[in-house]
Motif scaffolding. Structure first.
Motif, short mmCIF file in Angstrom:
data_model
loop_
_atom_site.label_atom_id
_atom_site.label_comp_id
_atom_site.label_asym_id
_atom_site.label_seq_id
_atom_site.Cartn_x
_atom_site.Cartn_y
_atom_site.Cartn_z
N VAL A 10 -6.89 -0.03 1.95
CA VAL A 10 -6.85 -0.83 3.18
C VAL A 10 -7.27 0.08 4.33
O VAL A 10 -6.71 1.16 4.52
CB VAL A 10 -5.44 -1.40 3.42
N ASN A 11 -8.29 -0.36 5.08
CA ASN A 11 -8.78 0.46 6.20
C ASN A 11 -7.92 0.25 7.44
O ASN A 11 -6.92 -0.48 7.42
CB ASN A 11 -10.25 0.20 6.46
N GLU A 12 -8.35 0.88 8.53
CA GLU A 12 -7.56 0.82 9.78
C GLU A 12 -7.50 -0.59 10.37
O GLU A 12 -6.64 -0.89 11.21
CB GLU A 12 -8.13 1.81 10.81
N SER B 120 -9.43 10.31 -0.01
CA SER B 120 -8.98 11.33 0.94
C SER B 120 -7.50 11.12 1.19
O SER B 120 -6.93 10.06 0.90
CB SER B 120 -9.77 11.25 2.25
N ASP B 121 -6.87 12.13 1.78
CA ASP B 121 -5.43 12.05 2.02
C ASP B 121 -5.06 11.02 3.08
O ASP B 121 -3.88 10.68 3.23
CB ASP B 121 -4.90 13.43 2.45
N GLU B 122 -6.04 10.51 3.84
CA GLU B 122 -5.76 9.49 4.86
C GLU B 122 -5.80 8.07 4.30
O GLU B 122 -5.46 7.11 5.00
CB GLU B 122 -6.76 9.60 6.01
N SER C 13 4.65 0.97 1.20
CA SER C 13 5.67 1.46 0.29
C SER C 13 6.43 2.62 0.92
O SER C 13 5.89 3.36 1.75
CB SER C 13 5.02 1.90 -1.02
N ASP C 14 7.69 2.77 0.52
CA ASP C 14 8.53 3.80 1.12
C ASP C 14 8.08 5.22 0.74
O ASP C 14 8.20 6.15 1.51
CB ASP C 14 9.98 3.61 0.70
N GLU C 15 7.56 5.37 -0.47
CA GLU C 15 7.21 6.71 -0.96
C GLU C 15 5.71 6.81 -1.17
O GLU C 15 5.07 5.88 -1.66
CB GLU C 15 7.92 7.00 -2.28
N ALA C 16 5.16 7.98 -0.81
CA ALA C 16 3.75 8.23 -1.03
C ALA C 16 3.52 8.61 -2.49
O ALA C 16 4.39 9.15 -3.17
CB ALA C 16 3.26 9.34 -0.12
N VAL D 279 0.85 -1.19 0.00
CA VAL D 279 0.00 0.00 0.00
C VAL D 279 0.88 1.24 0.00
O VAL D 279 2.07 1.19 0.31
CB VAL D 279 -0.95 0.02 1.22
N SER D 280 0.26 2.34 -0.37
CA SER D 280 0.97 3.62 -0.37
C SER D 280 0.01 4.72 0.04
O SER D 280 -1.15 4.73 -0.40
CB SER D 280 1.52 3.91 -1.76
N PRO D 281 0.44 5.64 0.88
CA PRO D 281 -0.40 6.80 1.18
C PRO D 281 -0.50 7.71 -0.04
O PRO D 281 0.36 7.69 -0.92
CB PRO D 281 0.35 7.49 2.33
#
Length: 381
Positions: free
Chosen positions: A323-325, A351-353, A375-378, A46-48
């Motif tokens: 992926v949720n919390e 959203s950004d979260e 992932s290391d990078e957003a 996953v990635s933010p």
């Protein structure tokens, strides 16, 4: 008696040996594991994500054309006596260079004749003015009724003045015709066609060549309906990037000059004109782009606010996976406002979260528990 006993004893010994071997083999088997193995969770990366403002890039294609095409004609008649070495099909000539020259003896003689006529007319004017001055002095001794314009020679002076102006006009025409014996390039030009040669007699007004203006070129590019919504309010003067794709891509700078002002009735598109200065690199060291080249044009359109730019493979049927919390897969329906090459521009649904799933399992399901690898990078665009 003993042999009979041995016949009955031998099978019993064989059976006993076989049973003993089976027992030995059975004793070496591992005991069955009654406990079921633990099933591992699917691993996803996953990635933010972060939203940002984004300038839409509009891309289209078109053919590079000359801004101006001239059917060159001679303004005087005569025999061609010479022509410029670059005045050949495919040659490039500079503004003001002499393309070819017409025999000028008759036109030089016409200039001399016009000069003589002008001198004669000027002499007559001087004479008439002198006579008019004499008549004016004599009129002082005559009754006023006898002093008329004819007596004062005013008509004669006006006629002589008109003769001078006519002679001046004739001289001007003669000089112009003499100058027109040398036909010059009206601009930096590519010679497309030439229909004359040395020794050929040409008449005034006859077409002798076709020239393309190479000081600038223009590209008419169609703008599709889905792109027109992203055009700025005022796009005249916007810089544009012109790309000639090939073994080596050539890039030139251009600018949007105007649109054609109508909607194409067959395609329902508008057409925008992009101007490219010095396409043949005559006045610079830039790589030439020839007329007729099919080029790609890119320019910046409207700015979109708070946009997510995701790779197309992450968006399937207006849906992405996050992926949720609780480390569970969750589908999100998104609003894709535009597709640009390998990316999708998303305005709503994220959203950004959120944690975007980069590696979706083969059979994703809502609520599926997963093992998360961040992932290391957003993903920030």
């Amino acid at each position: 008696m003993i042999s009979k006993s041995l016949r009955w004893l031998l099978p019993c010994v064989i059976l006993a040996g076989a049973y003993g071997g089976y027992s030995a083999i059975a004793s070496t088997e591992p005991e069955p594991d009654s406990a079921k193995p633990n099933k591992s969770l699917p691993v996803v990366t996953v990635s933010p994500i972060r939203s940002s403002n984004y300038n839409v890039v509009i891309s289209s294609h078109g053919e590079l054309q000359p801004v101006e095409v001239t059917q060159l004609s001679a303004q005087v008649s005569g025999e061609v006596i010479s022509w410029h070495r670059n005045f050949v099909v495919g040659g490039v000539v500079k503004r003001g260079e002499v393309l070819f020259e017409i025999e000028s003896d008759n036109y030089q003689a016409a200039v001399l004749q016009a000069q003589a006529q002008l001198a004669s007319a000027q002499a007559m004017l001087i004479e008439e003015k002198a006579k008019a001055e004499v008549a004016k002095r004599q009129a002082k001794n005559l009754p006023q009724k006898q002093v008329t314009d004819l007596y004062l020679r005013k008509p004669q002076v006006l006629s002589a003045t008109a003769q001078v102006k006519s002679a001046q006009a004739a001289l001007k025409r003669a000089k112009r015709d003499l100058d027109n014996c040398k036909v010059v390039a009206p601009y930096d030009a590519l010679v497309v066609a030439r229909d004359i040669g040395v020794g050929q007699f040409i008449t005034a007004g006859a077409q002798v060549a076709t020239l393309n203006n190479v000081e600038a070129g223009e590209i008419h590019i169609p703008i599709a309906g889905f792109d027109s919504a992203f055009l700025p309010e005022s796009y005249a003067g916007l810089p544009a990037k012109v790309l000639l794709r090939g073994l080596n891509t050539v890039e030139r700078e251009g600018a949007i000059e105007r649109d054609l002002g109508v909607v194409d009735t067959s395609t329902r598109m508008i057409n925008v004109v992009v101007r490219v200065e010095d396409p043949y690199g005559i006045s610079s060291d830039k790589t030439p782009v020839k007329f007729g080249s099919y080029v790609e044009v890119q320019f910046v359109g409207k700015e979109l606010e708070q946009i997510y730019r995701l790779p197309q493979e992450l968006v399937n049927n207006q849906q992405v996976w996050v992926v949720n919390e609780n480390n569970e897969l969750e589908p999100r329906t998104v609003n894709v406002v535009r597709a640009e090459k390998e990316f999708m521009l998303i305005a709503e649904g994220l959203s950004d979260e959120d944690q975007i799933v980069l590696t979706v399992p083969e059979y994703p399901q809502k609520g599926l528990l997963v093992d998360v690898n961040v992932s290391d990078e957003a993903i920030i665009f």
